[in-house]
Design a protein around this motif. Structure first.
Motif, PDB file in Angstrom:
ATOM      1  N   ILE A  17     -12.761   1.545  -4.745  1.00 18.14           N
ATOM      2  CA  ILE A  17     -13.527   1.231  -3.528  1.00 18.14           C
ATOM      3  C   ILE A  17     -15.014   1.517  -3.730  1.00 18.14           C
ATOM      4  O   ILE A  17     -15.885   0.804  -3.220  1.00 18.14           O
ATOM      5  N   ASN A  18     -15.317   2.557  -4.495  1.00 15.17           N
ATOM      6  CA  ASN A  18     -16.714   2.933  -4.711  1.00 15.17           C
ATOM      7  C   ASN A  18     -17.509   1.857  -5.464  1.00 15.17           C
ATOM      8  O   ASN A  18     -18.738   1.839  -5.415  1.00 15.17           O
ATOM      9  N   TYR A  19     -16.822   0.998  -6.187  1.00 13.56           N
ATOM     10  CA  TYR A  19     -17.484  -0.088  -6.922  1.00 13.56           C
ATOM     11  C   TYR A  19     -17.714  -1.327  -6.049  1.00 13.56           C
ATOM     12  O   TYR A  19     -18.428  -2.237  -6.465  1.00 13.56           O
ATOM     13  N   LEU A  20     -17.101  -1.373  -4.872  1.00 11.80           N
ATOM     14  CA  LEU A  20     -17.105  -2.593  -4.065  1.00 11.80           C
ATOM     15  C   LEU A  20     -18.297  -2.652  -3.109  1.00 11.80           C
ATOM     16  O   LEU A  20     -18.787  -1.605  -2.660  1.00 11.80           O
ATOM     17  N   PRO A  21     -18.747  -3.846  -2.771  1.00  6.38           N
ATOM     18  CA  PRO A  21     -19.788  -3.971  -1.748  1.00  6.38           C
ATOM     19  C   PRO A  21     -19.309  -3.414  -0.415  1.00  6.38           C
ATOM     20  O   PRO A  21     -18.127  -3.541  -0.069  1.00  6.38           O
ATOM     21  N   LYS A  22     -20.205  -2.782   0.304  1.00 10.10           N
ATOM     22  CA  LYS A  22     -19.846  -2.231   1.617  1.00 10.10           C
ATOM     23  C   LYS A  22     -19.509  -3.346   2.610  1.00 10.10           C
ATOM     24  O   LYS A  22     -18.628  -3.213   3.452  1.00 10.10           O
ATOM     25  N   ASN A  23     -20.214  -4.440   2.501  1.00  5.73           N
ATOM     26  CA  ASN A  23     -20.025  -5.560   3.420  1.00  5.73           C
ATOM     27  C   ASN A  23     -18.928  -6.478   2.883  1.00  5.73           C
ATOM     28  O   ASN A  23     -19.190  -7.415   2.126  1.00  5.73           O
TER      29      ASN A  23
ATOM     30  N   ALA B 223       0.819  -1.217   0.000  1.00  9.88           N
ATOM     31  CA  ALA B 223       0.000   0.000   0.000  1.00  9.88           C
ATOM     32  C   ALA B 223       0.849   1.262   0.000  1.00  9.88           C
ATOM     33  O   ALA B 223       0.502   2.256  -0.657  1.00  9.88           O
ATOM     34  N   ASP B 224       1.963   1.248   0.714  1.00 11.36           N
ATOM     35  CA  ASP B 224       2.818   2.436   0.745  1.00 11.36           C
ATOM     36  C   ASP B 224       3.385   2.737  -0.635  1.00 11.36           C
ATOM     37  O   ASP B 224       3.479   3.892  -1.050  1.00 11.36           O
ATOM     38  N   ARG B 225       3.739   1.683  -1.364  1.00  2.83           N
ATOM     39  CA  ARG B 225       4.267   1.876  -2.714  1.00  2.83           C
ATOM     40  C   ARG B 225       3.201   2.436  -3.643  1.00  2.83           C
ATOM     41  O   ARG B 225       3.470   3.285  -4.494  1.00  2.83           O
ATOM     42  N   MET B 226       1.968   1.979  -3.488  1.00  2.00           N
ATOM     43  CA  MET B 226       0.888   2.476  -4.342  1.00  2.00           C
ATOM     44  C   MET B 226       0.646   3.963  -4.109  1.00  2.00           C
ATOM     45  O   MET B 226       0.412   4.719  -5.050  1.00  2.00           O
ATOM     46  N   LEU B 227       0.728   4.385  -2.853  1.00  2.00           N
ATOM     47  CA  LEU B 227       0.547   5.804  -2.569  1.00  2.00           C
ATOM     48  C   LEU B 227       1.712   6.612  -3.109  1.00  2.00           C
ATOM     49  O   LEU B 227       1.520   7.711  -3.655  1.00  2.00           O
ATOM     50  N   ASP B 228       2.932   6.075  -2.997  1.00  2.00           N
ATOM     51  CA  ASP B 228       4.104   6.762  -3.544  1.00  2.00           C
ATOM     52  C   ASP B 228       3.991   6.933  -5.056  1.00  2.00           C
ATOM     53  O   ASP B 228       4.497   7.906  -5.626  1.00  2.00           O
ATOM     54  N   MET B 229       3.343   5.978  -5.698  1.00  2.00           N
ATOM     55  CA  MET B 229       3.200   6.016  -7.156  1.00  2.00           C
ATOM     56  C   MET B 229       1.985   6.813  -7.605  1.00  2.00           C
ATOM     57  O   MET B 229       1.679   6.894  -8.791  1.00  2.00           O
ATOM     58  N   GLY B 230       1.269   7.412  -6.651  1.00  2.00           N
ATOM     59  CA  GLY B 230       0.148   8.287  -6.985  1.00  2.00           C
ATOM     60  C   GLY B 230      -1.160   7.579  -7.267  1.00  2.00           C
ATOM     61  O   GLY B 230      -2.026   8.112  -7.974  1.00  2.00           O
ATOM     62  N   PHE B 231      -1.350   6.384  -6.690  1.00  2.00           N
ATOM     63  CA  PHE B 231      -2.553   5.601  -6.963  1.00  2.00           C
ATOM     64  C   PHE B 231      -3.672   5.808  -5.932  1.00  2.00           C
ATOM     65  O   PHE B 231      -4.687   5.112  -5.992  1.00  2.00           O
ATOM     66  N   SER B 232      -3.516   6.722  -5.001  1.00  2.00           N
ATOM     67  CA  SER B 232      -4.516   6.848  -3.928  1.00  2.00           C
ATOM     68  C   SER B 232      -5.902   7.174  -4.477  1.00  2.00           C
ATOM     69  O   SER B 232      -6.905   6.576  -4.066  1.00  2.00           O
ATOM     70  N   ASP B 233      -6.002   8.109  -5.426  1.00  2.00           N
ATOM     71  CA  ASP B 233      -7.307   8.453  -5.998  1.00  2.00           C
ATOM     72  C   ASP B 233      -7.896   7.273  -6.763  1.00  2.00           C
ATOM     73  O   ASP B 233      -9.117   7.027  -6.708  1.00  2.00           O
ATOM     74  N   ASP B 234      -7.048   6.552  -7.486  1.00  2.00           N
ATOM     75  CA  ASP B 234      -7.530   5.389  -8.234  1.00  2.00           C
ATOM     76  C   ASP B 234      -8.101   4.331  -7.287  1.00  2.00           C
ATOM     77  O   ASP B 234      -9.138   3.715  -7.578  1.00  2.00           O
ATOM     78  N   ILE B 235      -7.423   4.106  -6.175  1.00  2.00           N
ATOM     79  CA  ILE B 235      -7.888   3.082  -5.229  1.00  2.00           C
ATOM     80  C   ILE B 235      -9.230   3.491  -4.626  1.00  2.00           C
ATOM     81  O   ILE B 235     -10.143   2.667  -4.499  1.00  2.00           O
TER      82      ILE B 235
END
Length: 456
Positions: free
Chosen positions: A175-181, A159-171
């Motif tokens: 998340i918005n497509y995923l079931p809440k449960n 996860a730290d690498r993904m944030l370093d690579m600028g993927f936070s908005d993409d993630i």
């Protein structure tokens, strides 16, 4: 819960038979702590470096749950920062899932049309586990090519690498497509404040695990050479001719430097450069050759410092001192894996002393310095960093054993001395005595894995 062997987890019978057949019986520390929590269905934030067995720590309990449920629906999404890591995770899933009849597919961009057709067919025919890079996954979601209605597990690896690579908005968009449960599991090699803030947006009441981060393994012998840039290529050739190494990684700071080093070394050694200009097929071929030891020397940037699991790497060379101390830990972590021994050598020029000092503070030790070969001449002087105002070390301003003079407390007692001082020696009005830098103390990460551990 602490387990000395996998049987205490009460895994699905087929999964346990598979572990027994593969000779895996002793879980690593991260597996001991993470597996019970994932089996309980708890959200999890786990801080553990590559090489500690973290991949199996989330794969095994998820495979158990899928096998126990017994349906063939899409169940688990694993998001990884790079194609190489996504492929590697998928390969390990396939090895373990074979015994329980669970399927998986790696979804990533950069491949040719044939690769995409294979990925598309796997999605159409149904698969229980998808391992994906953020960019490709968003494209699939936007095009309606993948449905996540039945998803039960989300895993974010590195996860730290993904944030370093600028993927936070993409993630967050994913998340918005995923079931809440759902159950969310976040693995990170480091746990800076930005990761904690980010995790609050995607996990609920998580259990937290921290396995000895930011330390290098006991089995690695670390050394530094003080070397001018003009000396580095000759020094690299000298080191590589001292022993018939079976597996070496040379890390450089930029893609262009990787290409330059490759042009020099290929005249004398069997070597390949690994960088983003290569096609996916070329990258996979190079990595495959390196894993099976038909290729002995690999040159690359930090794209290969995390998440790439190659056994038997004997030597890691940092051609450039890493800017981030954590990157040093990850680079060095490519060797001395699975209780084996390894070497890590770092070239340090006069401008890199500040980076080296930060790294030594992080890992809690002073790395031994080695003299350059006589024929290369003299390298830069090793000097301790002075401190700037606010106790921050000044980049490139290193002197050993010197301090700025303080302003005299009673100027009248120093009138005569002041008059005889030259302007060069005069005390500066606002000079402060620098604070000495301190090293972080901590235990070495120790031996996370035995020969029969399930590896990353």
């Amino acid at each position: 819960m602490t387990s000395n062997n996998f049987e205490t987890f009460n895994f699905n019978e087929s999964l346990q038979e598979g572990l027994d057949a593969m000779g895996f019986n002793k879980p690593t520390p991260i597996q001991q702590e993470a597996i019970p929590e994932i089996l309980k269905g708890k959200d999890l934030i786990a801080c553990a470096q590559t090489g500690t067995g973290k991949t199996a720590a989330f794969i095994l309990p998820i495979l158990h749950k899928i096998a126990e449920k017994g349906d063939n629906q899409f169940n688990t999404l694993i998001i990884a920062p790079t194609r190489e890591l996504a492929i590697q995770i998928d390969q390990q899933i396939q090895g373990l899932a074979y015994f329980v009849g669970v399927s998986s597919i790696a979804i990533y961009g950069g491949g040719d049309g044939l690769v995409w057709e294979q990925q598309k067919k796997a999605l159409e025919h149904g698969t229980e586990i998808v391992v994906a890079t953020p960019g490709r996954l968003i494209a699939l979601l936007a095009g309606g090519k993948i449905k996540l209605d039945t998803l039960e597990h989300l895993v974010l690896d590195e996860a730290d690498r993904m944030l370093d690579m600028g993927f936070s908005d993409d993630i967050l968009k994913i998340i918005n497509y995923l079931p809440k449960n759902r159950q969310t599991v976040l693995f990170s090699a480091t746990m800076p404040p930005k990761i904690r803030q980010f995790s609050k947006k995607i996990v609920t009441d998580p259990h937290e695990i921290n396995i000895a981060i930011s330390k290098t393994a006991e089995g690695v012998t670390q050394r530094i050479y003080m070397a001018h840039d003009s000396q580095k290529e000759s020094l690299l050739e000298h080191i590589l001719t001292q022993k018939n190494y079976e597996a070496v990684i040379v890390f450089a700071s930029t893609k262009d430097k990787v290409k330059s080093i490759f042009k020099t070394l290929k005249k004398k050694f069997k070597v390949e450069a690994f960088h983003s200009d290569l096609s996916q097929e070329e990258r996979e071929t190079i990595m495959s050759n390196f894993k099976n030891k038909t290729l002995k020397i690999l040159i690359g940037t930090d794209i290969i410092s995390r998440g790439i699991d190659v056994e038997g790497i004997e030597l890691v060379i940092n051609y450039d001192t890493p800017s981030d101390p954590e990157d040093y830990v990850h680079r060095v972590g490519r060797t001395a894996r699975a209780d084996k021994k390894g070497e890590a050598i770092t070239f340090v020029n006069e401008k890199d002393l500040f980076k080296l000092h930060k790294t030594q503070n992080l890992i809690g030790l002073e790395i031994p310095r080695v003299d350059l070969p006589e024929e290369l001449g003299t390298g830069p002087e090793y000097r301790e960093p002075n401190a700037r105002k606010g106790n921050a070390p000044s980049k490139g301003n290193f002197k050993k054993g010197t301090q700025k003079k303080q302003k005299p407390r009673n100027p009248r007692k120093n009138v005569q001395n002041k008059a005889t001082q030259t302007s060069k020696d005069s005390p500066k009005p606002n000079a402060k005595k620098p604070a000495s830098s301190s090293k972080e103390n901590g235990q070495q990460s120790g031996k996370f894995r035995t020969r029969r551990n399930v590896t990353d």
